[in-house]
Design a protein around this motif. Structure first.
Motif, PDB file in Angstrom:
ATOM      1  N   TYR A   1      -3.994  10.938  10.709  1.00 56.48           N
ATOM      2  CA  TYR A   1      -3.284   9.918   9.942  1.00 56.48           C
ATOM      3  C   TYR A   1      -4.255   8.846   9.469  1.00 56.48           C
ATOM      4  O   TYR A   1      -5.367   8.727   9.961  1.00 56.48           O
ATOM      5  N   GLU A   2      -3.780   8.079   8.494  1.00 60.07           N
ATOM      6  CA  GLU A   2      -4.481   6.875   8.056  1.00 60.07           C
ATOM      7  C   GLU A   2      -3.457   5.756   7.979  1.00 60.07           C
ATOM      8  O   GLU A   2      -2.267   6.002   7.799  1.00 60.07           O
ATOM      9  N   CYS A   3      -3.934   4.531   8.136  1.00 58.19           N
ATOM     10  CA  CYS A   3      -3.078   3.348   7.999  1.00 58.19           C
ATOM     11  C   CYS A   3      -3.578   2.533   6.811  1.00 58.19           C
ATOM     12  O   CYS A   3      -4.781   2.334   6.647  1.00 58.19           O
ATOM     13  N   ILE A   4      -2.640   2.083   5.997  1.00 54.19           N
ATOM     14  CA  ILE A   4      -2.974   1.223   4.864  1.00 54.19           C
ATOM     15  C   ILE A   4      -2.168  -0.060   5.032  1.00 54.19           C
ATOM     16  O   ILE A   4      -0.946  -0.062   4.868  1.00 54.19           O
ATOM     17  N   ILE A   5      -2.864  -1.125   5.396  1.00 49.36           N
ATOM     18  CA  ILE A   5      -2.229  -2.434   5.569  1.00 49.36           C
ATOM     19  C   ILE A   5      -2.316  -3.159   4.233  1.00 49.36           C
ATOM     20  O   ILE A   5      -3.396  -3.256   3.645  1.00 49.36           O
ATOM     21  N   VAL A   6      -1.176  -3.667   3.757  1.00 49.68           N
ATOM     22  CA  VAL A   6      -1.170  -4.466   2.535  1.00 49.68           C
ATOM     23  C   VAL A   6      -0.669  -5.860   2.889  1.00 49.68           C
ATOM     24  O   VAL A   6       0.508  -6.046   3.198  1.00 49.68           O
ATOM     25  N   ASP A   7      -1.589  -6.814   2.897  1.00 48.82           N
ATOM     26  CA  ASP A   7      -1.269  -8.207   3.187  1.00 48.82           C
ATOM     27  C   ASP A   7      -0.710  -8.827   1.911  1.00 48.82           C
ATOM     28  O   ASP A   7      -1.412  -8.994   0.924  1.00 48.82           O
ATOM     29  N   ASP A   8       0.570  -9.143   1.958  1.00 50.03           N
ATOM     30  CA  ASP A   8       1.290  -9.624   0.774  1.00 50.03           C
ATOM     31  C   ASP A   8       1.128 -11.133   0.578  1.00 50.03           C
ATOM     32  O   ASP A   8       2.095 -11.885   0.545  1.00 50.03           O
TER      33      ASP A   8
ATOM     34  N   PRO B   1       4.093  -4.580  -2.427  1.00 49.61           N
ATOM     35  CA  PRO B   1       2.963  -4.197  -1.572  1.00 49.61           C
ATOM     36  C   PRO B   1       3.057  -2.748  -1.085  1.00 49.61           C
ATOM     37  O   PRO B   1       2.033  -2.069  -0.952  1.00 49.61           O
ATOM     38  N   ARG B   2       4.259  -2.266  -0.836  1.00 54.69           N
ATOM     39  CA  ARG B   2       4.398  -0.869  -0.408  1.00 54.69           C
ATOM     40  C   ARG B   2       3.906   0.073  -1.508  1.00 54.69           C
ATOM     41  O   ARG B   2       3.158   1.014  -1.245  1.00 54.69           O
ATOM     42  N   ASN B   3       4.307  -0.180  -2.749  1.00 54.66           N
ATOM     43  CA  ASN B   3       3.861   0.675  -3.853  1.00 54.66           C
ATOM     44  C   ASN B   3       2.359   0.578  -4.081  1.00 54.66           C
ATOM     45  O   ASN B   3       1.713   1.579  -4.392  1.00 54.66           O
ATOM     46  N   ILE B   4       1.796  -0.617  -3.916  1.00 55.50           N
ATOM     47  CA  ILE B   4       0.344  -0.768  -4.027  1.00 55.50           C
ATOM     48  C   ILE B   4      -0.335   0.049  -2.937  1.00 55.50           C
ATOM     49  O   ILE B   4      -1.305   0.768  -3.191  1.00 55.50           O
ATOM     50  N   GLY B   5       0.184  -0.026  -1.724  1.00 57.93           N
ATOM     51  CA  GLY B   5      -0.366   0.766  -0.630  1.00 57.93           C
ATOM     52  C   GLY B   5      -0.288   2.254  -0.912  1.00 57.93           C
ATOM     53  O   GLY B   5      -1.257   2.997  -0.688  1.00 57.93           O
ATOM     54  N   ILE B   6       0.838   2.716  -1.433  1.00 58.11           N
ATOM     55  CA  ILE B   6       1.012   4.136  -1.754  1.00 58.11           C
ATOM     56  C   ILE B   6      -0.025   4.586  -2.774  1.00 58.11           C
ATOM     57  O   ILE B   6      -0.528   5.704  -2.712  1.00 58.11           O
ATOM     58  N   SER B   7      -0.404   3.696  -3.694  1.00 56.71           N
ATOM     59  CA  SER B   7      -1.398   4.081  -4.706  1.00 56.71           C
ATOM     60  C   SER B   7      -2.787   4.291  -4.105  1.00 56.71           C
ATOM     61  O   SER B   7      -3.673   4.819  -4.768  1.00 56.71           O
ATOM     62  N   HIS B   8      -2.979   3.932  -2.841  1.00 56.49           N
ATOM     63  CA  HIS B   8      -4.269   4.086  -2.171  1.00 56.49           C
ATOM     64  C   HIS B   8      -4.251   5.172  -1.088  1.00 56.49           C
ATOM     65  O   HIS B   8      -5.221   5.280  -0.329  1.00 56.49           O
ATOM     66  N   ILE B   9      -3.198   5.966  -1.002  1.00 61.70           N
ATOM     67  CA  ILE B   9      -3.120   6.982   0.047  1.00 61.70           C
ATOM     68  C   ILE B   9      -4.120   8.106  -0.186  1.00 61.70           C
ATOM     69  O   ILE B   9      -4.542   8.360  -1.305  1.00 61.70           O
ATOM     70  N   SER B  10      -4.474   8.781   0.909  1.00 58.36           N
ATOM     71  CA  SER B  10      -5.341   9.954   0.859  1.00 58.36           C
ATOM     72  C   SER B  10      -4.583  11.208   1.245  1.00 58.36           C
ATOM     73  O   SER B  10      -5.110  12.308   1.129  1.00 58.36           O
ATOM     74  N   SER B  11      -3.369  11.055   1.758  1.00 61.97           N
ATOM     75  CA  SER B  11      -2.616  12.204   2.263  1.00 61.97           C
ATOM     76  C   SER B  11      -1.406  12.496   1.385  1.00 61.97           C
ATOM     77  O   SER B  11      -0.927  11.638   0.646  1.00 61.97           O
ATOM     78  N   LEU B  12      -0.925  13.708   1.531  1.00 55.96           N
ATOM     79  CA  LEU B  12       0.227  14.142   0.739  1.00 55.96           C
ATOM     80  C   LEU B  12       1.530  13.563   1.283  1.00 55.96           C
ATOM     81  O   LEU B  12       2.504  13.434   0.561  1.00 55.96           O
ATOM     82  N   PHE B  13       1.533  13.202   2.559  1.00 52.80           N
ATOM     83  CA  PHE B  13       2.759  12.738   3.201  1.00 52.80           C
ATOM     84  C   PHE B  13       2.671  11.259   3.530  1.00 52.80           C
ATOM     85  O   PHE B  13       1.646  10.772   4.000  1.00 52.80           O
ATOM     86  N   ILE B  14       3.769  10.540   3.272  1.00 51.94           N
ATOM     87  CA  ILE B  14       3.811   9.086   3.436  1.00 51.94           C
ATOM     88  C   ILE B  14       4.871   8.731   4.466  1.00 51.94           C
ATOM     89  O   ILE B  14       5.993   9.228   4.407  1.00 51.94           O
ATOM     90  N   SER B  15       4.514   7.834   5.371  1.00 45.69           N
ATOM     91  CA  SER B  15       5.484   7.258   6.294  1.00 45.69           C
ATOM     92  C   SER B  15       5.488   5.749   6.063  1.00 45.69           C
ATOM     93  O   SER B  15       4.646   5.034   6.610  1.00 45.69           O
ATOM     94  N   PRO B  16       6.409   5.250   5.210  1.00 44.84           N
ATOM     95  CA  PRO B  16       6.492   3.797   5.026  1.00 44.84           C
ATOM     96  C   PRO B  16       6.815   3.153   6.374  1.00 44.84           C
ATOM     97  O   PRO B  16       7.726   3.598   7.072  1.00 44.84           O
ATOM     98  N   THR B  17       6.054   2.147   6.754  1.00 48.86           N
ATOM     99  CA  THR B  17       6.182   1.552   8.084  1.00 48.86           C
ATOM    100  C   THR B  17       6.223   0.039   7.950  1.00 48.86           C
ATOM    101  O   THR B  17       5.270  -0.562   7.464  1.00 48.86           O
ATOM    102  N   ASP B  18       7.321  -0.581   8.371  1.00 46.71           N
ATOM    103  CA  ASP B  18       7.430  -2.037   8.305  1.00 46.71           C
ATOM    104  C   ASP B  18       6.658  -2.659   9.464  1.00 46.71           C
ATOM    105  O   ASP B  18       6.556  -2.066  10.545  1.00 46.71           O
ATOM    106  N   ASP B  19       6.151  -3.872   9.260  1.00 41.99           N
ATOM    107  CA  ASP B  19       5.344  -4.494  10.309  1.00 41.99           C
ATOM    108  C   ASP B  19       6.158  -4.887  11.539  1.00 41.99           C
ATOM    109  O   ASP B  19       5.600  -5.089  12.613  1.00 41.99           O
TER     110      ASP B  19
END
Length: 170
Positions: free
Chosen positions: A48-55, A94-112
């Motif tokens: 997995y990878e984590c993409i933190i987007v500080d809004d 911020p979620r959509n911005i984070g999605i634009s930086h993913i490296s994987s085919l599968f996304i798990s949107p995760t609230d802080d």
């Protein structure tokens, strides 16, 4: 058009053996720390990878968010940190911005403010890869159950589990 061709080409570059957790956050470094801890505490997780987007957090909170990022990067977590200059006013940007930086085919949107159940990633990845069709690129968006939390007297407490399978739409 060419935009659809670009999207199809981008999708082909995404890793089908991995999950991207996209985590928008705003002024809540303690929550961010707790969700990250729940991620690294997963039982038998897939890659997995984590993409933190500080809004657009304030200066102090933003610095603390960055420290959380650095801590987990130093622990070997595949992690990215994106800082928006000002608050967007909505979690979707911020979620959509984070999605634009993913490296994987599968996304798990995760609230802080959601702590992952210990087997969430293993269970979700097993479920989505069971129905993933390499030829037709059928990609489910998987959420799983949520364990919501609140901060009381400086301590994060789990308040309820939301079962995402049994939510009736209006």
């Amino acid at each position: 058009g060419s935009n659809m061709t670009d999207i199809k080409e981008w999708i082909k570059t995404l890793d089908p053996d991995m999950v991207s957790l996209v985590i928008p956050t705003y002024n809540r470094p303690l929550f961010l720390e707790q969700v990250m801890y729940s991620i690294i505490s997963q039982i038998n997780p897939p890659k997995y990878e984590c993409i933190i987007v500080d809004d657009g957090s304030g200066e102090v909170q933003s610095r603390l968010n960055y420290e959380v990022y650095e801590t987990y990067k130093n622990l070997g977590v595949d992690i990215k940190y994106i800082k928006l200059e000002e608050n967007s006013g909505t979690v979707s940007i911020p979620r959509n911005i984070g999605i634009s930086h993913i490296s994987s085919l599968f996304i798990s949107p995760t609230d802080d403010d959601c702590l992952l159940e210990p087997n969430k990633l293993d269970g979700l990845f097993g479920a989505i890869t069971d129905i993933y069709d390499d030829d037709n690129i059928v990609v489910p968006l998987a959420f799983g159950n949520r364990r919501e939390s609140v901060k009381e007297n400086g301590v994060i407490k789990s308040i309820k589990v939301v079962n995402c399978r049994h939510q009736d739409p209006y």
